[in-house]
Design an enzyme around this catalytic site. Sequence first.
Site, PDB file in Angstrom:
ATOM      1  N   ASN A  26      11.630   0.317   0.322  1.00 31.44           N
ATOM      2  CA  ASN A  26      10.587   1.292   0.604  1.00 31.44           C
ATOM      3  C   ASN A  26      10.050   1.270   2.165  1.00 31.44           C
ATOM      4  O   ASN A  26       9.550   2.119   2.361  1.00 31.44           O
ATOM      5  CB  ASN A  26       9.613   1.182  -0.536  1.00 31.44           C
ATOM      6  CG  ASN A  26       8.479   2.033  -0.338  1.00 31.44           C
ATOM      7  OD1 ASN A  26       8.271   3.366  -0.094  1.00 31.44           O
ATOM      8  ND2 ASN A  26       7.275   1.291   0.304  1.00 31.44           N
TER       9      ASN A  26
ATOM     10  N   THR B  74      -0.202   9.337   1.990  1.00 27.29           N
ATOM     11  CA  THR B  74      -0.045   7.786   2.311  1.00 27.29           C
ATOM     12  C   THR B  74      -0.778   7.604   3.421  1.00 27.29           C
ATOM     13  O   THR B  74      -0.945   8.501   4.493  1.00 27.29           O
ATOM     14  CB  THR B  74       1.228   7.489   2.121  1.00 27.29           C
ATOM     15  OG1 THR B  74       2.091   7.948   3.427  1.00 27.29           O
ATOM     16  CG2 THR B  74       2.144   7.683   1.003  1.00 27.29           C
TER      17      THR B  74
ATOM     18  N   TYR C 237      13.243   8.637  14.003  1.00 29.29           N
ATOM     19  CA  TYR C 237      12.872   8.802  12.535  1.00 29.29           C
ATOM     20  C   TYR C 237      13.878   9.315  12.023  1.00 29.29           C
ATOM     21  O   TYR C 237      14.392   8.805  10.891  1.00 29.29           O
ATOM     22  CB  TYR C 237      11.391   9.477  12.492  1.00 29.29           C
ATOM     23  CG  TYR C 237      11.090   9.476  11.100  1.00 29.29           C
ATOM     24  CD1 TYR C 237      10.618   8.401  10.402  1.00 29.29           C
ATOM     25  CD2 TYR C 237      10.957  10.430  10.228  1.00 29.29           C
ATOM     26  CE1 TYR C 237      10.193   8.210   9.177  1.00 29.29           C
ATOM     27  CE2 TYR C 237      10.982  10.419   8.777  1.00 29.29           C
ATOM     28  CZ  TYR C 237      10.297   9.410   8.221  1.00 29.29           C
ATOM     29  OH  TYR C 237       9.785   9.425   6.913  1.00 29.29           O
TER      30      TYR C 237
ATOM     31  N   ARG D 147       1.053  -1.203  -0.011  1.00 26.01           N
ATOM     32  CA  ARG D 147       0.043  -0.075   0.121  1.00 26.01           C
ATOM     33  C   ARG D 147       0.901   1.092   0.073  1.00 26.01           C
ATOM     34  O   ARG D 147       2.092   1.091   0.126  1.00 26.01           O
ATOM     35  CB  ARG D 147      -0.850  -0.286   1.389  1.00 26.01           C
ATOM     36  CG  ARG D 147      -0.267  -0.003   2.506  1.00 26.01           C
ATOM     37  CD  ARG D 147      -1.233   0.091   3.651  1.00 26.01           C
ATOM     38  NE  ARG D 147      -0.525   0.327   4.985  1.00 26.01           N
ATOM     39  CZ  ARG D 147      -1.288   0.068   6.307  1.00 26.01           C
ATOM     40  NH1 ARG D 147      -2.362  -0.405   6.219  1.00 26.01           N
ATOM     41  NH2 ARG D 147      -0.383   0.028   7.332  1.00 26.01           N
TER      42      ARG D 147
ATOM     43  N   MET E  85       3.237   4.486  -0.869  1.00 25.68           N
ATOM     44  CA  MET E  85       4.164   4.746  -2.033  1.00 25.68           C
ATOM     45  C   MET E  85       4.475   3.477  -2.646  1.00 25.68           C
ATOM     46  O   MET E  85       4.918   3.456  -3.712  1.00 25.68           O
ATOM     47  CB  MET E  85       5.200   5.370  -1.250  1.00 25.68           C
ATOM     48  CG  MET E  85       4.997   6.937  -1.207  1.00 25.68           C
ATOM     49  SD  MET E  85       6.528   8.084  -1.140  1.00 25.68           S
ATOM     50  CE  MET E  85       7.138   7.343   0.547  1.00 25.68           C
TER      51      MET E  85
ATOM     52  N   ASP F  82       5.906  -7.641   1.447  1.00 24.74           N
ATOM     53  CA  ASP F  82       5.458  -6.957   2.573  1.00 24.74           C
ATOM     54  C   ASP F  82       5.140  -7.941   3.794  1.00 24.74           C
ATOM     55  O   ASP F  82       4.892  -9.154   3.275  1.00 24.74           O
ATOM     56  CB  ASP F  82       4.231  -6.078   2.082  1.00 24.74           C
ATOM     57  CG  ASP F  82       3.941  -4.904   2.924  1.00 24.74           C
ATOM     58  OD1 ASP F  82       3.834  -5.012   4.206  1.00 24.74           O
ATOM     59  OD2 ASP F  82       3.698  -3.859   2.397  1.00 24.74           O
TER      60      ASP F  82
ATOM     61  N   LYS G 144      16.809   7.913   9.058  1.00 24.24           N
ATOM     62  CA  LYS G 144      16.563   8.553   7.673  1.00 24.24           C
ATOM     63  C   LYS G 144      17.974   9.156   7.243  1.00 24.24           C
ATOM     64  O   LYS G 144      18.503   8.845   6.159  1.00 24.24           O
ATOM     65  CB  LYS G 144      15.501   9.170   7.576  1.00 24.24           C
ATOM     66  CG  LYS G 144      14.087   8.608   7.700  1.00 24.24           C
ATOM     67  CD  LYS G 144      13.946   7.517   6.559  1.00 24.24           C
ATOM     68  CE  LYS G 144      12.502   7.032   6.674  1.00 24.24           C
ATOM     69  NZ  LYS G 144      12.536   5.987   5.577  1.00 24.24           N
TER      70      LYS G 144
ATOM     71  N   ASP H  91       9.243 -10.156   6.256  1.00 22.54           N
ATOM     72  CA  ASP H  91       9.788  -9.175   7.366  1.00 22.54           C
ATOM     73  C   ASP H  91      11.247  -8.645   7.051  1.00 22.54           C
ATOM     74  O   ASP H  91      12.050  -9.219   7.059  1.00 22.54           O
ATOM     75  CB  ASP H  91       9.702  -9.981   8.571  1.00 22.54           C
ATOM     76  CG  ASP H  91      10.259  -9.449   9.879  1.00 22.54           C
ATOM     77  OD1 ASP H  91      10.724  -8.003   9.579  1.00 22.54           O
ATOM     78  OD2 ASP H  91      10.264 -10.056  10.896  1.00 22.54           O
ATOM     79  N   VAL H  92      11.220  -7.305   6.699  1.00 21.57           N
ATOM     80  CA  VAL H  92      12.723  -6.787   6.231  1.00 21.57           C
ATOM     81  C   VAL H  92      13.391  -6.631   7.393  1.00 21.57           C
ATOM     82  O   VAL H  92      14.689  -6.345   7.120  1.00 21.57           O
ATOM     83  CB  VAL H  92      12.184  -5.291   6.015  1.00 21.57           C
ATOM     84  CG1 VAL H  92      11.293  -5.135   4.617  1.00 21.57           C
ATOM     85  CG2 VAL H  92      11.564  -4.494   6.904  1.00 21.57           C
TER      86      VAL H  92
END
Length: 244
Positions: free
Chosen positions: A87, A185, A150, A16, A18, A37, A154, A60-61
């Site tokens: 992503n 999003t 966060y 879902r 982006m 995902d 990043k 599971d990233v």
Amino acid sequence: MDRLTGKVAIITGAARGMGASHARKFVSEGAKVVIADILEDEGKALADELGKNAKFLELDVTNKDNWEKVVAATEKAFGPVNVLVNNAGISMNKSIDDITEEDYRKIVDINQVSVFLGMKTIVPSIRKADGGSIVNISSMNGIVGGAIGYTDTKFAVRGSTKAAALSLSHEGIRVNSVHPGVIETPMIAQGDSKDVIQEFAKHIPNKRIAKPEEVSNLVLYLASDDSSYSTGSEFVVDGGLTAQ
């Protein structure tokens, strides 16, 4: 449209938001795409919508073994991977007083460690494909400050992108980061972020929140051979926020 014809791509967090927008764009441009995902129902529905050139694989990233299984399954279904779009990510808007160690480690695992695992796991497959492109989705908060945790992750994505690009450029593997601003999003509608994001959007020079497709167009460029001389760079799509 055929800018990605013959290319195989894995996009994380693609069920879902982006990620789904990127998947739709890639398939429309001729790529075979794995939607990776943890959201099985949404991921399978998107794969069904996109047809034979899309496949959902649960990922599971933060799990190395999961990554290895997804890459192997992608090669079996479509062949060696040309493109990885890291992503997947989460947002968290808490002060340094309120964020817990558990919160911090969770956001680091999902936003930062996953990018390392994805790059490390995908490289052997991209070598089989004789080169390709890794696109790491960071944030405008990988350029300027924001919420604790966060922002940290990043900025880390931006740095690891540059380090990986220098390590892999001689093999024809390009690595770049994309830095979106405020994008429409599901993530920006989360309980602890929604009000802050809506207030922040008032200060965007372009005076609007971006559509996911506007980010997807940039990701498409970096995935395609059109960006063949771009590596180790950050590409900002934020309506002018970081220009202020």
